[in-house]
Design an enzyme around this catalytic site. Structure first.
Site, PDB file in Angstrom:
ATOM      1  CD  GLN A  86      -1.369  -1.717   6.716  1.00  0.00           C
ATOM      2  OE1 GLN A  86      -1.581  -2.582   7.530  1.00  0.00           O
ATOM      3  NE2 GLN A  86      -0.412  -1.812   5.816  1.00  0.00           N
ATOM      4  CB  CYS A 105      -1.017   0.005   1.136  1.00  0.00           C
ATOM      5  SG  CYS A 105      -0.343   0.172   2.778  1.00  0.00           S
ATOM      6  CG  MET A 106       1.661   3.220   2.899  1.00  0.00           C
ATOM      7  SD  MET A 106       0.575   4.322   1.990  1.00  0.00           S
ATOM      8  CE  MET A 106       1.587   5.781   1.890  1.00  0.00           C
ATOM      9  CG  MET A 130      -4.501   2.313  -1.630  1.00  0.00           C
ATOM     10  SD  MET A 130      -2.746   2.070  -1.345  1.00  0.00           S
ATOM     11  CE  MET A 130      -2.473   3.243  -0.031  1.00  0.00           C
TER      12      MET A 130
END
Lengths: 773, 100
Positions: free
Chosen positions: A398, A175-176, A360
């Site tokens: 998150q 995700c990052m 995203m």
């Protein structure tokens, strides 16, 4: 700087008060039940919310060892008293009826209760056996952006500094990672210069691939509140799907998937063509670079890539942009040329405070690093950066993707404080702090997350321990990795979690974990804010802290001396913060965080830093320096504008698979739904995944609303009811399916292509066909 | 009740105007909790999720149909906090059409 800083500081305070005031009337709404609850025998404590990277402050009421209430913390600067649906149900996430409370060991097809000693003896035995037989690179830890700082630190120290393998990866790779490589390649240092105050202070917000209204609701509310106060505020939503965010934006700009690369270059093209750039800023603070092109998609096992950046001049950059005319990009993207020109002018408008926000849509992209670079380009060319109220900001998914995985560096190639294992000086420094021989830390990174599970499938990795995450629901091209996990032949999988998941069902050992305020913890959110909470209740049954679990393995493998702590959380923190001292990553002593509602790093002399790289806010920038990108020493403290081209996605719709499939989140659920799936109210509101489709496409195929369809990609098939007019609306030729539903593994259809630079997979684009089921 | 409400509002305002952006905060969680919002009530009737508050505030902003008044009509992203709950009764459909 001029008088900016003081005025903006005051404005920031006013905005903060105004935002809170909107909630103030709500204070009057206290229902009698709550009012009495807050006066009873309830003990109140604070914590950041367990869910996303916003890091909302929450007050938790505990009675008789149980959470009885949670409230948005009015003192928390992030959310100022507000929570979203998920946050308001925090009190219920720990109390699902199927909570794991005892270690379980696989005996054939059943899982049998065991003692902690039995389980840990078995796990340590499997680790030793595999290391002896196949070497340290045959064992791995797969962790999480939901790890506390301490848990991530202990895992990294044990694997890199003890066992001697770089087989540590977090789900944050999914995700990052593109955000990290974007920051590193443009600024030489990870994480944003701005902070959430920009949402109150800015007046122009470009959203790219971010459904903020559902995925970062509290931040979205701050922006909407800003618009209520200031009629100048404009929100422009660049997206491939019409969402709740689009509905509330002032302008919705729909574009064809993958063409964000071309659009940003077209915006830069117009900025240069119409001389809208800030020449002095460019001269003082920017260099231009071009890297490798046609860089592949990571589809082959053991894919390797290294960029070869070359410095170019402003003229070469201009020449690079030449083909990206609004007319050419209009054809590619379906955004009218006129709109591109208008929005480029809006980006560069000197009277406006311009922000870009993304999630995203940018990061889960086979050119994720590039598209991050291209967003920074526009801000750097127009000098809309490092000022209160105007910055580019990557929003995190998150709660500690930043605090743990990025800052502690729990990626295969990283060490704490932006250091990397490839650099001998960095290994030396880590070894010094860890009290080990520098030779112990291997100089070569091993596998990114996708490659780690490919290695497990091939059998190169035998033993993997999964903590605080659910990869066998969340990986792309999921079938391959689910099958690979159960191939036998010495493979051994340990999963620590709080509930049964699609990952625990593939485990050889399941360990019951403590969650959130059942342990002491620290998270770091998307605006560099580190937040602390104390343990406020006991975990159920025999469930235990993941930190304890990792240290227990260390002891049994003979690395107990790496963890000589009596108060592990505090001592780990004090050890860990040695990495960042003097590096622009300074953190405060432990006690400071126990009191504060979080502090944004660098924290120097007890003062946090809201705006980085800028005089008057950042103690690393001296008087008279104005703006200094001090983390990028290699480029003389300048930021990099990158010439990055448009390249197509690896799999595009064709005659056989004519639709784009995009996956993502919904407001009610968080990621794979392990926690939100246990809240009855949330399940009632959003029980299962649906296939969002455009009514015209459905009509053409004779499909009616709520009818079941079979969705097929080259990798898998799934049957789902269609939703033609729901909260999110697919554009023609596109469908959208959320990934929270553990009964419907949409990721089996996704392609496991990833950005060659960041290693982050693209969950937003693959080709599927649709038939009536 | 009214006195308590006013008192709460005064406490709330006082602390909001002295809101510290960058300072050490106090640690009285209990008193913070006292004026913090609790869990928002679930929505016990069918509704249209218009994302601009118009549909909800037609009644909850005016008291129409005996609807409880929203204490914060400026918050227009209603379903961000209020979850769809068990449907206990059907509201009368609005005569006035809202723009979607």
């Amino acid at each position: 700087m001029g008088g900016l800083s003081r005025r903006d500081f005051l404005k920031a305070s006013a905005a903060a008060a105004a935002f809170a005031a909107a909630g103030a009337s709500a204070a009057a709404s206290l229902r009698p039940k709550d009012a009495s609850a807050s006066e009873g025998d309830i003990r109140w404590g604070k914590a950041p919310c367990r869910f996303c990277g916003t890091g909302c402050g929450v007050l938790i009421g505990v009675r008789d060892g149980r959470i009885v209430a949670t409230k948005g913390d009015p003192q928390a600067p992030v959310n100022k008293g507000l929570n979203c649906i998920k946050g308001y149900f925090l009190s219920k996430i720990l109390y699902g009826t199927d909570r794991l409370t005892k270690p379980l060991i696989r005996k054939g097809d059943t899982m049998v209760e065991a003692s902690w000693d039995e389980a840990m003896t078995l796990i340590a035995g499997k680790f030793k056996e595999s290391i002896d037989k196949h070497g340290p690179d045959s064992v791995a830890m797969y962790g999480s952006g939901q790890w506390t700082v301490f848990e991530g630190y202990a895992a990294s120290k044990l694997f890199k500094g003890g066992i001697g393998t770089n087989n540590v990866e977090p789900n944050a790779r999914l995700c990052m990672a593109s955000s990290v490589t974007g920051f590193m390649s443009t600024f030489g240092g990870d994480e944003p210069m701005g902070c959430f105050d920009d949402l109150d202070l800015g007046d122009t917000f470009f959203l790219w691939g971010a459904n903020m209204a559902e995925c970062h609701p509290v931040l979205f509310s701050r922006m909407i509140d800003n618009r209520l106060r200031n009629p100048q505020v404009k929100i422009i939503d660049f997206a491939t799907r019409y969402t709740r965010t689009s509905q509330m934006a002032d302008q919705y700009v729909k574009f064809n998937p993958q063409t964000d690369l071309a659009l940003l270059n077209a915006i830069a093209h117009v900025i240069i063509r119409d001389k809208l750039y800030d020449e002095q800023f460019i001269k003082d603070h920017v260099v231009f670079k071009r890297g490798k092109e046609n860089i592949g998609y990571g589809l082959e096992d053991k894919f390797k890539f290294a960029d070869e950046p070359k410095l170019i001049g402003f003229d070469e950059y201009k020449a690079f942009l030449k083909p990206y005319t609004p007319e050419y990009v209009a054809k590619l993207s379906s955004v009218p040329a006129k709109t591109i020109v208008e929005l480029a002018h809006l980006y560069a408008d000197k009277s406006r405070k311009v922000n870009s926000l993304w999630t995203m849509g940018f990061n889960q992209h086979t050119r994720g690093t590039w598209v991050n670079n291209l967003a920074y380009n526009v801000h750097l060319l127009t000098s809309k950066i490092c000022k209160p109220g105007e910055n580019p900001m990557s929003l995190t998914g998150q709660p500690s993707a930043c605090g743990t995985t990025r800052e502690v560096g729990t990626f295969t190639h990283r060490l704490p404080a932006d250091m990397v294992v490839m650099n001998p000086e960095h290994r030396e420094k880590a070894a010094r702090i860890w009290g080990i021989d520098p030779k112990k830390i291997p100089a070569k990174p091993t596998y990114n997350a996708t490659e780690m599970f490919r290695a497990l499938d091939r059998g190169d990795i035998k033993v993997v321990w999964i903590q605080v995450t659910n990869p066998f629901q969340s990986l792309p091209n999921l079938s391959r990795y689910r099958k690979g996990a159960r191939k036998g032949d010495g493979r051994f999988i340990v999963v620590s979690d709080i509930y049964p998941t699609r990952s625990t069902e593939l485990a050889d050992v399941i360990l019951p974990s403590a969650c959130w305020i059942e342990k002491e913890g620290m998270f770091g959110n998307a605006e560099r804010r580190t937040q602390h909470w104390f343990k406020q209740i006991d975990p159920p049954g025999e469930a235990r802290n993941d930190l304890w679990q990792t240290i227990e393995l260390a002891k049994r493998l003979g690395y107990g001396s790496l963890f000589p702590y009596t108060y592990p959380e505090k001592e780990i923190w004090e050890e860990y913060r040695k990495f960042g001292e003097g590096q622009g990553k300074d953190l405060a002593p432990y006690e400071s965080y126990t009191k504060a509602r979080g502090l944004c790093w660098p924290v120097v002399n007890g003062k946090e830093t809201t705006y980085r790289y800028v005089e008057g806010f950042d103690p690393y920038v001296k008087a008279g320096e104005g703006i200094k990108f001090y983390k990028n020493k290699a480029d003389h403290y300048k930021a990099v504008v990158w010439a990055r081209p448009y390249e197509p996605a690896p799999e595009v719709p064709d005659r056989h698979y004519p639709f784009w499939l995009c996956t993502g989140r919904v407001l009610e659920h968080w990621h794979t739904g392990t926690m939100t799936g246990r809240v009855p109210e949330i399940m009632r509101a959003n029980p299962s995944a649906v296939c969002e489709m455009h009514p015209v496409d459905a009509g053409r195929l004779g499909i009616k609303d709520h009818q079941k369809v079979k969705i097929t990609s080259r990798r898998g098939t799934i049957i789902l009811p269609v939703n033609l007019n729901g909260r999110g609306k697919a554009e023609k030729g596109n469908i959208f399916v959320a990934f929270f539903d553990e009964g419907k593994l949409i990721n089996e259809l996704c392609l496991d292509a990833y950005c060659p630079i960041s290693g982050e997979p693209d969950y937003k684009k693959c080709a599927v066909k649709i038939e009536k089921a | 009740m009214n006195v308590a409400v006013c008192l709460l509002a005064v406490v709330a305002c006082a602390s909001f105007f002295s809101f510290p952006v960058q300072a050490e905060e106090r640690e009285d969680y209990e008193s913070d909790a006292r004026y913090a919002e609790g869990q928002p009530p679930a929505i016990p009737h069918p509704f249209r999720d218009t994302a601009d508050g118009k549909y909800c505030l037609r009644c909850h902003g005016t008291g129409l149909n005996g609807a409880p008044l929203s204490p914060h009509p400026v918050r227009i992203t209603c379903t961000e906090c209020h979850v769809k709950g068990e449907i206990k009764k059907h509201t009368r459909e609005n005569k006035i059409k809202t723009k979607d």
